[in-house]
Design an enzyme around this catalytic site. Sequence first.
Site, PDB file in Angstrom:
ATOM      1  N   MET A   1     -12.844  -0.189 -57.478  1.00  0.00           N
ATOM      2  CA  MET A   1     -12.881   0.540 -56.200  1.00  0.00           C
ATOM      3  C   MET A   1     -14.310   0.672 -55.681  1.00  0.00           C
ATOM      4  SD  MET A   1      -9.934   3.454 -56.447  1.00  0.00           S
ATOM      5  CE  MET A   1     -10.530   4.332 -55.024  1.00  0.00           C
TER       6      MET A   1
ATOM      7  N   THR B   1      -9.118  12.323 -54.971  1.00  0.00           N
ATOM      8  CA  THR B   1      -8.328  12.002 -53.779  1.00  0.00           C
ATOM      9  C   THR B   1      -8.334  10.497 -53.483  1.00  0.00           C
ATOM     10  OG1 THR B   1      -9.408  14.013 -52.957  1.00  0.00           O
ATOM     11  CG2 THR B   1      -7.845  12.932 -51.482  1.00  0.00           C
TER      12      THR B   1
ATOM     13  N   ARG C   1      -7.885  18.719 -60.975  1.00  0.00           N
ATOM     14  CA  ARG C   1      -8.979  18.245 -61.848  1.00  0.00           C
ATOM     15  C   ARG C   1      -9.640  19.465 -62.472  1.00  0.00           C
ATOM     16  NH1 ARG C   1     -14.261  14.414 -60.315  1.00  0.00           N
ATOM     17  NH2 ARG C   1     -14.662  13.835 -62.481  1.00  0.00           N
TER      18      ARG C   1
ATOM     19  N   HIS D   1      -7.277  18.093 -47.770  1.00  0.00           N
ATOM     20  CA  HIS D   1      -7.714  19.116 -48.722  1.00  0.00           C
ATOM     21  C   HIS D   1      -7.171  20.488 -48.323  1.00  0.00           C
ATOM     22  CE1 HIS D   1     -10.225  16.040 -50.366  1.00  0.00           C
ATOM     23  NE2 HIS D   1     -11.030  15.989 -49.330  1.00  0.00           N
TER      24      HIS D   1
ATOM     25  N   SER E   1      -9.321   0.612 -60.629  1.00  0.00           N
ATOM     26  CA  SER E   1     -10.277   1.129 -61.612  1.00  0.00           C
ATOM     27  C   SER E   1     -11.524   1.575 -60.868  1.00  0.00           C
ATOM     28  CB  SER E   1     -10.637   0.050 -62.629  1.00  0.00           C
ATOM     29  OG  SER E   1     -11.436  -0.933 -61.990  1.00  0.00           O
ATOM     30  N   PHE E   2     -12.298   2.420 -61.510  1.00  0.00           N
ATOM     31  CA  PHE E   2     -13.524   2.934 -60.908  1.00  0.00           C
ATOM     32  C   PHE E   2     -14.415   1.776 -60.444  1.00  0.00           C
ATOM     33  CE2 PHE E   2     -17.917   4.487 -61.387  1.00  0.00           C
ATOM     34  CZ  PHE E   2     -17.868   5.539 -60.490  1.00  0.00           C
TER      35      PHE E   2
ATOM     36  N   GLY F   1     -17.145   8.898 -62.449  1.00  0.00           N
ATOM     37  CA  GLY F   1     -15.746   8.577 -62.746  1.00  0.00           C
ATOM     38  C   GLY F   1     -15.332   8.869 -64.178  1.00  0.00           C
TER      39      GLY F   1
ATOM     40  N   TRP G   1      -8.958   7.985 -55.416  1.00  0.00           N
ATOM     41  CA  TRP G   1      -8.330   7.219 -56.494  1.00  0.00           C
ATOM     42  C   TRP G   1      -6.808   7.224 -56.339  1.00  0.00           C
ATOM     43  CZ3 TRP G   1      -8.740   8.951 -62.327  1.00  0.00           C
ATOM     44  CH2 TRP G   1      -8.359   7.887 -63.157  1.00  0.00           C
TER      45      TRP G   1
HETATM   46  P1  A3P Z   1     -17.453  12.048 -60.103  1.00  0.00           P
HETATM   47  O1  A3P Z   1     -18.402  12.624 -59.100  1.00  0.00           O
HETATM   48  O2  A3P Z   1     -17.213  12.973 -61.268  1.00  0.00           O
HETATM   49  O3  A3P Z   1     -17.839  10.675 -60.553  1.00  0.00           O
HETATM   50  P2  A3P Z   1     -12.572  12.501 -54.338  1.00  0.00           P
HETATM   51  O4  A3P Z   1     -12.009  11.135 -54.172  1.00  0.00           O
HETATM   52  O5  A3P Z   1     -11.539  13.565 -54.352  1.00  0.00           O
HETATM   53  O6  A3P Z   1     -13.693  12.731 -53.397  1.00  0.00           O
HETATM   54  O7  A3P Z   1     -13.162  12.559 -55.825  1.00  0.00           O
HETATM   55  C1  A3P Z   1     -14.349  11.886 -56.157  1.00  0.00           C
HETATM   56  C2  A3P Z   1     -14.463  11.792 -57.653  1.00  0.00           C
HETATM   57  O8  A3P Z   1     -13.541  10.811 -58.146  1.00  0.00           O
HETATM   58  C3  A3P Z   1     -15.843  11.323 -58.103  1.00  0.00           C
HETATM   59  O9  A3P Z   1     -16.039  11.909 -59.385  1.00  0.00           O
HETATM   60  C4  A3P Z   1     -15.630   9.814 -58.169  1.00  0.00           C
HETATM   61  O10 A3P Z   1     -16.605   9.130 -58.917  1.00  0.00           O
HETATM   62  C5  A3P Z   1     -14.259   9.771 -58.810  1.00  0.00           C
HETATM   63  N1  A3P Z   1     -13.542   8.504 -58.611  1.00  0.00           N
HETATM   64  C6  A3P Z   1     -13.430   7.778 -57.477  1.00  0.00           C
HETATM   65  N2  A3P Z   1     -12.697   6.681 -57.700  1.00  0.00           N
HETATM   66  C7  A3P Z   1     -12.345   6.700 -58.990  1.00  0.00           C
HETATM   67  C8  A3P Z   1     -11.591   5.802 -59.825  1.00  0.00           C
HETATM   68  N3  A3P Z   1     -11.067   4.690 -59.351  1.00  0.00           N
HETATM   69  N4  A3P Z   1     -11.433   6.159 -61.123  1.00  0.00           N
HETATM   70  C9  A3P Z   1     -11.963   7.283 -61.621  1.00  0.00           C
HETATM   71  N5  A3P Z   1     -12.685   8.163 -60.888  1.00  0.00           N
HETATM   72  C10 A3P Z   1     -12.876   7.869 -59.590  1.00  0.00           C
END
Ligand code: A3P
Length: 286
Positions: free
Chosen positions: A224, A45, A115, A93, A220-221, A245, A47
């Site tokens: 962010m 969400t 996902r 959600h 990018s992970f 991520g 991302w």
């Molecule tokens: P993981 O726990 O597998 O690392 P949400 O935003 O819906 O709460 O989802 C969170 C998930 O998205 C987490 O997964 C988080 O690390 C991952 N995430 C957040 N930002 C991201 C990014 N820029 N690129 C890839 N994954 C990301």
Amino acid sequence: GNTVRLLKINNFLYPPFSADVIEGVPDVEIREDDVIICAYPKAGTHWVWEIVRYLLAGKTSGVPLVEKDNCMIEWMPADRLKDLPSPRVLNTHLLFRQLPRQAKQTRCKIIYVNRNPKDLAVSCYHHHRKLSEFYNYEGTWDDFLPLFLNGQLDYGSWFDYVKDWERAVQDNSDMPIHVTSYEELKQSPVEEIVRLAQFLGARSALPARDFAARVEERCSFRSMKSRKGWFDMSNDGEPIMYRKGEVGDWKNWFSVVQNEAMDGYLKQYMSDSKTKFIYDLSQSST
Ligand code: A3P
């Protein structure tokens, strides 16, 4: 405890948020130029929300930092949502039928994010563990997986959620709903961001691919995670929303027996689903 503290309203499970905000959701005012990101928790969400913000801004610098959680329909009181400047990127959600009534009337744009349930379950586990005070949850991964499989979590069963959204997308083909997934974004981010930009009608001075590449870099992970905001610190100081991520981390968590249990649930509940989930980036499976 070993179970997650939840709120039950109209037979649906929510995180322990304020019930009055949740009950007010159907009446939340929606604008024609709103975009609503819809995903089961931990599907990506943050991302997608961040990508969309930059796409709508048409630039990657000078875009004010905003918290995704300040734009969450079932959490922010309606008057706070009202204060957000247009175009708003909202997120939720909730199921399609639980969206504010005006979401359907105004035909605002909706982006639905999928996902794979194995990575998602692992991510959910960490989310609940890191927010242990909020959820009153202290269980282990072994305690957690049955809660996920049996829908004893906020927003209920992932299986029901995905099937419900699949049906909603199919039954509302006249609505502007775009479907994407965490795995496709990981696999070919620039292509997926270009697709999102096309759906949004987003414009920038740069050629589409160059702009998408800049947005990808900005979202990018690593990038962010480095800008994480007020919401992103758990009790033990670990970031909550930015963990690993990756696609395929589930292999580090699922035992053979747990994997069989998940596959059994998928077979039982998702056999009529057309969604192809990607469990690792070197091969696709259902
Ligand atoms: P993981 O726990 O597998 O690392 P949400 O935003 O819906 O709460 O989802 C969170 C998930 O998205 C987490 O997964 C988080 O690390 C991952 N995430 C957040 N930002 C991201 C990014 N820029 N690129 C890839 N994954 C990301």
